[in-house]
Write an enzyme that holds these catalytic residues in place. Structure first.
Site, PDB file in Angstrom:
ATOM      1  N   LYS A  50       0.849  -1.208   0.000  1.00 42.13           N
ATOM      2  CA  LYS A  50       0.000   0.000   0.000  1.00 42.13           C
ATOM      3  C   LYS A  50       0.871   1.240   0.000  1.00 42.13           C
ATOM      4  O   LYS A  50       2.030   1.222   0.427  1.00 42.13           O
ATOM      5  CB  LYS A  50      -0.931   0.023   1.221  1.00 42.13           C
ATOM      6  CG  LYS A  50      -0.254   0.048   2.600  1.00 42.13           C
ATOM      7  CD  LYS A  50       0.197   1.398   3.101  1.00 42.13           C
ATOM      8  CE  LYS A  50       0.914   1.303   4.450  1.00 42.13           C
ATOM      9  NZ  LYS A  50       1.719   2.489   4.768  1.00 42.13           N
ATOM     10  N   VAL A  77      11.136  -4.206   2.766  1.00 40.79           N
ATOM     11  CA  VAL A  77      11.039  -4.511   4.200  1.00 40.79           C
ATOM     12  C   VAL A  77      11.219  -3.215   5.002  1.00 40.79           C
ATOM     13  O   VAL A  77      12.144  -2.444   4.729  1.00 40.79           O
ATOM     14  CB  VAL A  77      12.130  -5.546   4.593  1.00 40.79           C
ATOM     15  CG1 VAL A  77      12.058  -5.856   6.083  1.00 40.79           C
ATOM     16  CG2 VAL A  77      11.971  -6.819   3.771  1.00 40.79           C
ATOM     17  N   ALA A  78      10.315  -2.990   5.974  1.00 41.21           N
ATOM     18  CA  ALA A  78      10.335  -1.757   6.786  1.00 41.21           C
ATOM     19  C   ALA A  78      10.402  -0.516   5.890  1.00 41.21           C
ATOM     20  O   ALA A  78      11.126   0.437   6.169  1.00 41.21           O
ATOM     21  CB  ALA A  78      11.491  -1.764   7.794  1.00 41.21           C
ATOM     22  N   GLY A  79       9.634  -0.541   4.799  1.00 41.27           N
ATOM     23  CA  GLY A  79       9.722   0.523   3.788  1.00 41.27           C
ATOM     24  C   GLY A  79       8.557   1.487   3.801  1.00 41.27           C
ATOM     25  O   GLY A  79       8.489   2.376   2.968  1.00 41.27           O
ATOM     26  N   ALA A 104       3.800  -1.373   4.169  1.00 38.21           N
ATOM     27  CA  ALA A 104       3.018  -2.381   4.900  1.00 38.21           C
ATOM     28  C   ALA A 104       3.294  -3.812   4.430  1.00 38.21           C
ATOM     29  O   ALA A 104       2.393  -4.639   4.372  1.00 38.21           O
ATOM     30  CB  ALA A 104       1.520  -2.072   4.825  1.00 38.21           C
ATOM     31  N   GLY A 137       5.028  -6.243   5.954  1.00 39.47           N
ATOM     32  CA  GLY A 137       4.806  -7.213   7.037  1.00 39.47           C
ATOM     33  C   GLY A 137       3.318  -7.437   7.263  1.00 39.47           C
ATOM     34  O   GLY A 137       2.865  -8.577   7.452  1.00 39.47           O
ATOM     35  N   SER A 138       2.548  -6.347   7.206  1.00 41.41           N
ATOM     36  CA  SER A 138       1.093  -6.448   7.373  1.00 41.41           C
ATOM     37  C   SER A 138       0.491  -7.248   6.231  1.00 41.41           C
ATOM     38  O   SER A 138      -0.439  -8.044   6.426  1.00 41.41           O
ATOM     39  CB  SER A 138       0.467  -5.056   7.388  1.00 41.41           C
ATOM     40  OG  SER A 138       0.998  -4.300   8.444  1.00 41.41           O
ATOM     41  N   ALA A 139       1.014  -7.047   5.019  1.00 35.61           N
ATOM     42  CA  ALA A 139       0.538  -7.787   3.849  1.00 35.61           C
ATOM     43  C   ALA A 139       0.762  -9.292   4.057  1.00 35.61           C
ATOM     44  O   ALA A 139      -0.138 -10.106   3.798  1.00 35.61           O
ATOM     45  CB  ALA A 139       1.272  -7.302   2.598  1.00 35.61           C
ATOM     46  N   ASP A 175      -2.410  -1.875  10.000  1.00 38.23           N
ATOM     47  CA  ASP A 175      -2.498  -1.906   8.534  1.00 38.23           C
ATOM     48  C   ASP A 175      -2.949  -3.263   7.993  1.00 38.23           C
ATOM     49  O   ASP A 175      -3.138  -3.409   6.778  1.00 38.23           O
ATOM     50  CB  ASP A 175      -1.128  -1.584   7.906  1.00 38.23           C
ATOM     51  CG  ASP A 175      -0.685  -0.147   8.158  1.00 38.23           C
ATOM     52  OD1 ASP A 175      -1.495   0.652   8.663  1.00 38.23           O
ATOM     53  OD2 ASP A 175       0.473   0.155   7.853  1.00 38.23           O
TER      54      ASP A 175
HETATM   55  O1  C5P Z   1      -0.285  -1.210  14.470  1.00 32.96           O
HETATM   56  P1  C5P Z   1       1.164  -1.340  14.169  1.00 32.96           P
HETATM   57  O2  C5P Z   1       1.799  -2.505  14.865  1.00 32.96           O
HETATM   58  O3  C5P Z   1       1.484  -1.353  12.707  1.00 32.96           O
HETATM   59  O4  C5P Z   1       1.858  -0.047  14.727  1.00 32.96           O
HETATM   60  C1  C5P Z   1       3.251   0.060  14.867  1.00 32.96           C
HETATM   61  C2  C5P Z   1       3.577   1.277  15.702  1.00 32.96           C
HETATM   62  O5  C5P Z   1       3.262   2.460  14.981  1.00 32.96           O
HETATM   63  C3  C5P Z   1       2.809   1.407  16.998  1.00 32.96           C
HETATM   64  O6  C5P Z   1       3.430   0.706  18.017  1.00 32.96           O
HETATM   65  C4  C5P Z   1       2.825   2.904  17.239  1.00 32.96           C
HETATM   66  O7  C5P Z   1       4.071   3.306  17.763  1.00 32.96           O
HETATM   67  C5  C5P Z   1       2.749   3.464  15.837  1.00 32.96           C
HETATM   68  N1  C5P Z   1       1.356   3.775  15.443  1.00 32.96           N
HETATM   69  C6  C5P Z   1       0.733   4.878  16.009  1.00 32.96           C
HETATM   70  N2  C5P Z   1      -0.554   5.177  15.656  1.00 32.96           N
HETATM   71  C7  C5P Z   1      -1.210   4.432  14.751  1.00 32.96           C
HETATM   72  C8  C5P Z   1      -0.596   3.309  14.146  1.00 32.96           C
HETATM   73  C9  C5P Z   1       0.698   3.013  14.519  1.00 32.96           C
HETATM   74  O8  C5P Z   1       1.321   5.589  16.833  1.00 32.96           O
HETATM   75  N3  C5P Z   1      -2.452   4.745  14.412  1.00 32.96           N
END
Ligand code: C5P
Length: 301
Positions: free
Chosen positions: A12, A98-100, A103, A105-107, A139
């Site tokens: 995404k 990766v870590a780009g 998303a 990892g979410s995918a 995500d």
């Molecule tokens: O939900 P996810 O694991 O992808 O989020 C990773 C990190 O990104 C969270 O731990 C938080 O620090 C930050 N985050 C946030 N607000 C969001 C989504 C993510 O602060 N709405």
């Protein structure tokens, strides 16, 4: 039971990432317009007694294959929901950086949910899968859904947005990733230093209209990412990457999500190819890929 299942899942880019106030649970309330693009990972789940994961592809070495792997966590959460200690060998074919900020990892987590649901013959509804997905990460639900959608809450509550036609993108991939929590933290720090108090974010009417009209020029002008200054602060070279894309006629240029991938909106497929060549030639990124959107979310192949 099937012996092996493969699911294809898109990356995404965020067309609008408006970051609201920090919540008590450590997340930020967002208005997050997700757009799925034709850059795919594939996850194959095969019958096994235990849960394992292997990653193949360019950046495979950067993906954890222990309990931190989001695809394994997804499979484990699904098995827990089913109340049985199911196993599977998961193989992830990685193309999403990766870590780009795309998303990836979410995918993979979304793909693992769909693949294991089929492999184990569970037949869970999309709503059930979405609920498990939301627990795995903000995500992950969008990677199941695909298309273009606005996410609210921490990004996990989704409403699809109407889109006409197809948009052509170029992505400049960087060396190494950026940590999402660190970028959000930097965003908070920058706001505090500037004495800014974020208001409650809202969907941009200009962006929604541009999507409805299939108007790439208007969309380019409406792209916004509140995390961009923080990502640039942590990776100064991104400012130059964005500038080069704009100099070569990108209709819009922004950091994708928490970065460090930069996204450029092109006028057409031909323009996207020219833009990709210019960006690659300027030496402002590791590599360049073209893609279009929107595309569907995780699907069996
Ligand atoms: O939900 P996810 O694991 O992808 O989020 C990773 C990190 O990104 C969270 O731990 C938080 O620090 C930050 N985050 C946030 N607000 C969001 C989504 C993510 O602060 N709405």
């Amino acid at each position: 039971m099937t012996s092996s299942v493969t699911v294809r899942v898109p990356a995404k880019v965020n067309l609008q990432l408006s970051v609201g106030p920090l919540r008590d649970d450590g997340f930020h309330d967002l208005v997050n317009v997700f757009h799925a693009v034709s850059l795919f990972d594939e996850v194959t789940a095969s019958e096994a007694d235990t849960l394992t994961v292997r990653v193949v592809g360019d950046s495979a070495a950067q993906v954890p294959v222990d309990g931190d792997n989001l695809a394994i966590r997804a499979a484990r959460a699904l098995a827990a929901r089913a109340g049985r200690p199911y196993g599977a060998n998961l193989v992830i074919r990685k193309h999403i950086p990766v870590a780009g900020g795309m998303a990836g990892g979410s995918a993979d987590a979304a793909a693992a949910l769909v693949a294991c649901d089929r492999l184990w013959g569970l037949g869970l509804s999309r709503d059930d899968l979405r609920e498990i997905a939301a627990d795995l990460g903000s995500d992950v639900p969008f990677a199941l859904l695909g298309g273009t959608a606005v996410g609210t809450g921490r990004g996990e509550t989704l409403s699809p947005l109407p889109v006409s036609g197809r948009f052509h993108w170029v992505f400049a991939l960087a060396d190494g990733g950026l940590s999402t929590p660190q970028v959000y933290g930097e965003c908070d720090r920058l706001r505090e230093a500037a004495g800014q108090r974020p208001g409650w974010p809202a969907l941009s009417p200009a962006l929604a209209q541009a999507l409805r009209d299939g108007d790439a020029k208007a969309l380019g002008g409406a792209l916004v990412n509140d995390l961009q200054p923080a990502a640039i602060m942590l990776r100064r070279s991104l400012a130059r990457t964005l500038e080069v894309g704009r100099e070569h006629g990108a209709l819009g240029a922004l950091v994708s999500g928490s970065g460090p991938t930069c996204a450029f909106l092109a006028e057409s497929e031909v323009h996207a190819r020219e833009l990709a060549i210019s960006l690659a030639g300027a030496g402002v990124c590791r590599t360049v890929v073209g893609a279009y959107g929107p595309v569907p979310g995780a699907v069996l192949v």
